[in-house]
Enzyme design. Structure first.
Site, PDB file in Angstrom:
ATOM      1  N   PRO A  73       0.824  -1.220   0.000  1.00 11.06           N
ATOM      2  CA  PRO A  73       0.000   0.000   0.000  1.00 11.06           C
ATOM      3  C   PRO A  73       0.853   1.264   0.000  1.00 11.06           C
ATOM      4  O   PRO A  73       1.868   1.344   0.689  1.00 11.06           O
ATOM      5  CB  PRO A  73      -0.818  -0.119   1.286  1.00 11.06           C
ATOM      6  N   CYS A  74       0.415   2.244  -0.781  1.00 10.71           N
ATOM      7  CA  CYS A  74       1.199   3.474  -0.949  1.00 10.71           C
ATOM      8  C   CYS A  74       0.719   4.614  -0.063  1.00 10.71           C
ATOM      9  O   CYS A  74       1.341   5.675  -0.028  1.00 10.71           O
ATOM     10  CB  CYS A  74       1.174   3.920  -2.408  1.00 10.71           C
ATOM     11  N   GLN A  75      -0.384   4.401   0.666  1.00  8.81           N
ATOM     12  CA  GLN A  75      -0.990   5.525   1.394  1.00  8.81           C
ATOM     13  C   GLN A  75      -0.040   6.195   2.373  1.00  8.81           C
ATOM     14  O   GLN A  75      -0.092   7.418   2.564  1.00  8.81           O
ATOM     15  CB  GLN A  75      -2.245   5.055   2.151  1.00  8.81           C
ATOM     16  N   ASP A  76       0.838   5.432   3.008  1.00  8.16           N
ATOM     17  CA  ASP A  76       1.728   6.012   4.012  1.00  8.16           C
ATOM     18  C   ASP A  76       3.027   6.551   3.416  1.00  8.16           C
ATOM     19  O   ASP A  76       3.940   6.955   4.139  1.00  8.16           O
ATOM     20  CB  ASP A  76       2.034   4.970   5.097  1.00  8.16           C
ATOM     21  N   LEU A  77       3.094   6.552   2.075  1.00  8.51           N
ATOM     22  CA  LEU A  77       4.214   7.179   1.368  1.00  8.51           C
ATOM     23  C   LEU A  77       3.790   8.495   0.743  1.00  8.51           C
ATOM     24  O   LEU A  77       4.625   9.362   0.480  1.00  8.51           O
ATOM     25  CB  LEU A  77       4.727   6.258   0.258  1.00  8.51           C
TER      26      LEU A  77
END
Length: 291
Positions: free
Chosen positions: A33-37
């Site tokens: 998942p890319c949300q925390d990047l």
């Protein structure tokens, strides 16, 4: 292969073990998942101790280490391929990403990072993504594999190349037709865009794209999951599910097979496309691999 804990055609990566991965895989693909990047998120990062969605990356390390312990080197995957947003190598995350490459090296893989934009590979979409290609070191020597650079496609595609004739009326947004628009401008990325004036304070919701240019990155949610285009008769509409599939590089038959299967609802098809990977880019990468 051992059974997986499945739900809606997916499984829990934290419960997946080496026994779920067969021997002699040619290409092992993965992402996280890319949300925390994202610069729009909370920037929790992807370190092992971040307890974030993006830190699920390290579940792949766990699985690869289990494979290494239980399989012979020759039975490990020949290639690994990761795809994620380009911010994976931004300053806030670069150190941890380099730790990931170091971990792959210790497991037995040599890696090369590519930043590739779908528009350079025959797609009408401006979609920049990071791809990490890794090759098993002994396999690299056996076949004399070399990481290649990628050349741009000779033919640039535009939005008009994927638009279908006689679009459904439910795709049109008549409430927007009365808004004034700024003149169309073409960016360096070949996006040809106009802005609706006094429509909303959310800038990306104001964007209307011209068919003679390329379009923005299709996303699973938000304004770019509803890409607005101007038609020949000066009306505004969004892309259809079929057009979103074509936008990602799939063909019409791919779309029709999925639609017929009933695996996902019509409402979820754009969500699926927004989370997908440009087919043209993947094909270009796969063509460089040797077996």
């Amino acid at each position: 292969m051992a059974s997986k804990t499945k739900h809606n055609n997916s499984f829990d990566i934290t419960k997946t073990t080496w026994q779920n991965v067969p021997k002699d895989i040619d290409i092992f693909t993965y992402s996280f998942p890319c949300q925390d990047l994202s610069i729009q998120g909370k920037q929790k990062g992807m370190s092992k101790d971040a307890n974030s969605r993006s830190s699920l990356l390290w579940q792949i390390e766990r699985i690869l280490l289990e494979l290494k312990e239980n399989y012979a080197t020759s039975e490990m995957p020949k290639y690994l391929l990761m795809e994620n947003v380009s911010s994976v190598i931004h300053n806030n995350h670069k150190k941890e990403f380099n730790n990931w490459i170091k971990s792959l090296d210790e497991i037995g893989y040599e890696s090369k990072l590519y930043l590739l934009n779908a528009k350079d590979f025959g797609s009408p979409q401006n979609r920049l993504r990071a791809f990490l290609l890794s090759v098993r070191k002994d396999w690299k020597q056996t076949i004399n594999f070399e990481f290649r650079e990628f050349k741009k496609s000779k033919r640039q595609k535009y939005l008009k190349d994927i638009l279908q004739n006689n679009p459904s009326q439910d795709l049109f947004l008549p409430n927007l037709d009365n808004y004034e628009r700024t003149p169309f401008k073409t960016t360096k990325s070949l996006i040809k865009r106009s802005d609706l004036i006094n429509y909303t304070n959310f800038s990306s919701e104001n964007y209307v794209y011209h068919p003679d240019g390329i379009g923005p990155t299709l996303t699973a949610t938000g304004a770019n999951s509803r890409i607005k285009i101007l038609t020949r008769d000066n009306k505004i509409r969004i892309l259809s599910n079929l057009e979103n599939f074509l936008y990602m590089g799939f063909d019409k038959n791919d779309y029709l097979k999925l639609k017929k299967s009933g695996l996902i609802s019509a409402q979820k098809m754009t969500f699926l496309c927004g989370n997908s990977i440009s087919v043209q880019v993947l094909e270009s990468i796969f063509r460089t691999l040797k077996f």
